[in-house]
Design an enzyme around this catalytic site. Structure first.
Site, mmCIF file in Angstrom:
data_model
loop_
_atom_site.group_PDB
_atom_site.id
_atom_site.type_symbol
_atom_site.label_atom_id
_atom_site.label_comp_id
_atom_site.label_asym_id
_atom_site.label_seq_id
_atom_site.Cartn_x
_atom_site.Cartn_y
_atom_site.Cartn_z
ATOM 1 N N ASN A 35 61.158 -1.697 -76.936
ATOM 2 C CA ASN A 35 59.814 -1.743 -77.533
ATOM 3 C C ASN A 35 59.602 -0.737 -78.665
ATOM 4 O OD1 ASN A 35 59.961 0.093 -75.337
ATOM 5 N ND2 ASN A 35 57.750 0.268 -75.334
ATOM 6 N N LYS A 55 73.274 3.456 -75.057
ATOM 7 C CA LYS A 55 73.463 2.006 -74.964
ATOM 8 C C LYS A 55 72.273 1.360 -75.655
ATOM 9 C CE LYS A 55 72.945 -2.078 -72.809
ATOM 10 N NZ LYS A 55 72.084 -2.423 -73.967
ATOM 11 N N GLY A 89 63.198 1.750 -68.911
ATOM 12 C CA GLY A 89 63.195 0.289 -68.882
ATOM 13 C C GLY A 89 62.432 -0.206 -67.674
ATOM 14 N N SER A 90 62.828 -1.383 -67.211
ATOM 15 C CA SER A 90 62.065 -2.030 -66.139
ATOM 16 C C SER A 90 62.412 -1.437 -64.773
ATOM 17 C CB SER A 90 62.362 -3.525 -66.154
ATOM 18 O OG SER A 90 63.723 -3.729 -65.826
ATOM 19 N N GLU A 107 62.534 6.363 -66.253
ATOM 20 C CA GLU A 107 61.195 6.238 -66.853
ATOM 21 C C GLU A 107 60.907 4.737 -66.903
ATOM 22 O OE1 GLU A 107 59.425 8.805 -67.454
ATOM 23 O OE2 GLU A 107 60.862 10.439 -67.655
ATOM 24 N N CYS A 138 54.891 0.842 -72.286
ATOM 25 C CA CYS A 138 54.768 1.206 -70.869
ATOM 26 C C CYS A 138 53.363 1.692 -70.567
ATOM 27 C CB CYS A 138 55.799 2.274 -70.523
ATOM 28 S SG CYS A 138 55.696 3.720 -71.592
ATOM 29 N N GLU A 197 53.852 -5.885 -64.177
ATOM 30 C CA GLU A 197 53.747 -5.578 -65.599
ATOM 31 C C GLU A 197 54.115 -6.830 -66.400
ATOM 32 O OE1 GLU A 197 56.858 -3.091 -67.127
ATOM 33 O OE2 GLU A 197 55.433 -1.892 -68.265
ATOM 34 N N GLU A 206 59.610 13.401 -69.787
ATOM 35 C CA GLU A 206 60.107 13.502 -71.157
ATOM 36 C C GLU A 206 58.875 13.324 -72.031
ATOM 37 O OE1 GLU A 206 64.369 11.312 -71.484
ATOM 38 O OE2 GLU A 206 62.705 9.980 -71.091
#
Ligand code: NAD
Length: 486
Positions: A152, A175, A228-229, A252, A286, A383, A462
């Protein structure tokens, strides 16, 4: 210029996939194939990790303030190259220009913040009950960091992980997300220009299920930092737990963030923030506000204000636009099906609910508001990661807070009220990593710790100084400075 062929970045050089295979990258703006991307394999991952492992030791011995200087140079280069990076981010995500440019600026700000952390790489001194002993703590690098990112905000995603990881003296294997492959490579070239030694930062391209597992299973990887998810995060946690030697795992993850509108709220301000929270980056954040919880007494007036404000949102990717496309055709189809499913279960569309045909074949969806969705409906609990938000009617404050807490997530949340007791009660009783008063559900700066509770994360924060706790290990040092005495 966006490259037509995108490859790995290993040992400071572009490098094709060992298999020679590629996959296509389409622009969300018009569905055009803009590049072919190297389809990575376990062999490519092994090469990148080997380069990182070979470079990590000497990089860890560079003093922290000097490591910071490299990051500071990279941040300055990033500012100077704002247009080039914003263009890459825009081609990859389709987000409107102002949002792509803001992403570049905030990523550079993080580099400057982390540069300054190099001069504050503090530990603690402690007392000892034994004479001639000194005790202190030091920050120690971990070694090789695997950084796995979402699509995103591709530049912020790689910058949030790489700047603190490098400052702490680690080597990074990033990655790239398969849908935003070039950003991390361009970032690698920038780090090289800033003077980062060869091998300290590499990028592997490829599909998550193909290159993700060999990366997190590699015993040379000491920390996996994942954004990510929830499903992927939990699978990474399981994979790392099954390794013969554990690694640190920072997760996260997603959010289902509430914005509460109380009966004393400024409804115009609340509608402004609710719309921004729901539709910024096409809801692919998020911290997006996907549950708007409104007191019964002001529900109808607020809904009308929010719908009116939503009609002013400009959909498109141009300089004046506000809400870009979603990332892929699959994402658009999934969102349309989710809305149709909710309508089939009794929900009512009060805004949007459809693709924007005038912008097809781009993946644009009209900003969508639903009401009448039950609290336990999948649209209320899962979500969606798109421009879809739901309105909920509540009797009073206690019901609003209970509803805010009634999902598996706990990332962010906002309340609109001028009642100080409600404000303090919300701060105390809503379980999340970030709460916002009379503002949107998003909002983090380079100096602010950000992260979630419950299924939104596993406790790390973070960026901010707290990011150093992700990418360092604490080492306690006990020195007997008079060895002639016991
Ligand atoms: P995703 O989980 O599908 O993919 C994330 C990354 O994991 C990708 O790079 C993917 O290639 C990789 N991956 C997939 N399978 C893997 C495997 N088996 N092993 C290792 N890696 C694998 O998530 P997404 O759709 O790209 O991103 C959206 C999600 O990210 C949302 O849930 C969003 O809330 C979350 N997010 C969280 C934050 C935060 O700070 N908490 C910030 C941005 C996005």
């Amino acid at each position: 210029m966006y490259p037509q062929h995108i490859v790995h970045w290993i040992g400071d050089a572009e490098s094709p996939s060992a298999s020679g295979e590629t996959f296509e990258k389409r622009s969300p703006i018009d569905a055009r194939v803009v590049a072919r991307v190297a389809r990575g394999t376990a062999a490519d991952v092994a090469r990148a990790v080997a380069a990182a492992a070979a470079a990590a030791e000497s990089w860890s011995r560079v003093p922290a303030p000097k490591r910071g200087e490299v990051l500071g140079r990279a941040a300055s280069l990033l500012r100077a190259a704002e247009r080039d990076f914003a263009e890459i981010v825009q081609v990859e995500t389709g987000k409107p220009w102002k949002n792509a440019a803001a992403e570049v600026a905030s990523s550079a700000d993080l580099g400057l913040f982390m540069e300054s952390e190099g001069s504050r790489f503090y530990g603690k001194t402690m007392t000892s009950p034994i004479p001639n002993r000194s005790v202190r703590t030091e920050r120690a690098p971990i070694g090789v960091c695997a950084a796995i990112m979402p699509f995103n905000s591709p530049l912020a995603g790689v910058a949030w992980k790489t700047f603190p990881a490098l400052l702490c003296g680690n080597a990074v294997v990033a990655k790239s997300h398969e849908l935003t492959p070039q950003t991390a490579v361009a970032f690698g070239k920038l780090l090289q220009q800033a003077g980062l030694p060869s091998g300290v930062y590499s990028v592997v391209q490829g599909l998550g299920p193909e290159v993700g597992p060999p990366l997190v299973e590699d015993p040379r990887v000491g920390i996996v930092s994942f954004t990510g998810s929830v499903a992927t995060g939990k699978s990474i946690q399981r994979t790392v737990s099954a390794r013969p030697v554990l690694a640190k795992v920072c997760l996260e993850l997603g959010g289902k963030n509430p914005l509460i509108v109380c009966d004393d709220a400024d409804l115009t301000l609340a509608a402004e923030h609710a719309v921004a929270s729901a539709f910024i980056d096409a809801g692919q954040r998020c911290a997006a506000g996907s549950r708007i919880i409104v007191f019964d007494r002001v529900y109808d007036a607020f809904r009308d204000a929010m719908v009116a404000r939503t009609k002013q949102v400009k959909v498109g990717s141009g300089p004046q636009d506000d809400c870009g496309p979603v990332i892929s055709r699959a994402s658009l189809d999934r969102l349309l099906a989710a809305v149709a499913g909710a309508v089939g279960r009794g929900a009512r569309i009060v805004a949007g609910g459809h693709a924007v045909e005038s912008l097809a074949p781009g993946y644009y969806m009209a900003p969508t508001i639903l009401d009448g969705v039950s609290h336990d409906d999948e649209l209320s609990q899962q979500e969606q990661f798109g421009p879809v938000t739901c309105l909920y009617r509540v009797r009073d404050f206690d019901e609003a807070v209970a509803l805010a807490n009634a999902t598996a997530f706990g990332l962010t949340g906002a309340i609109h009220t001028f009642n100080s007791n409600r404000i303090e009660q919300f701060i105390a009783r809503y379980r999340a990593g970030l709460v916002s008063i009379n503002g949107p559900t998003y909002g983090a700066g380079p100096h602010m710790p950000f992260g979630g509770v419950k299924n939104s994360g596993n406790g790390f924060r973070e960026p901010g100084t707290e990011a150093l706790d992700v990418y360092c290990e604490w080492k306690t040092v006990v020195v007997n400075h008079d060895p002639s005495r016991v």
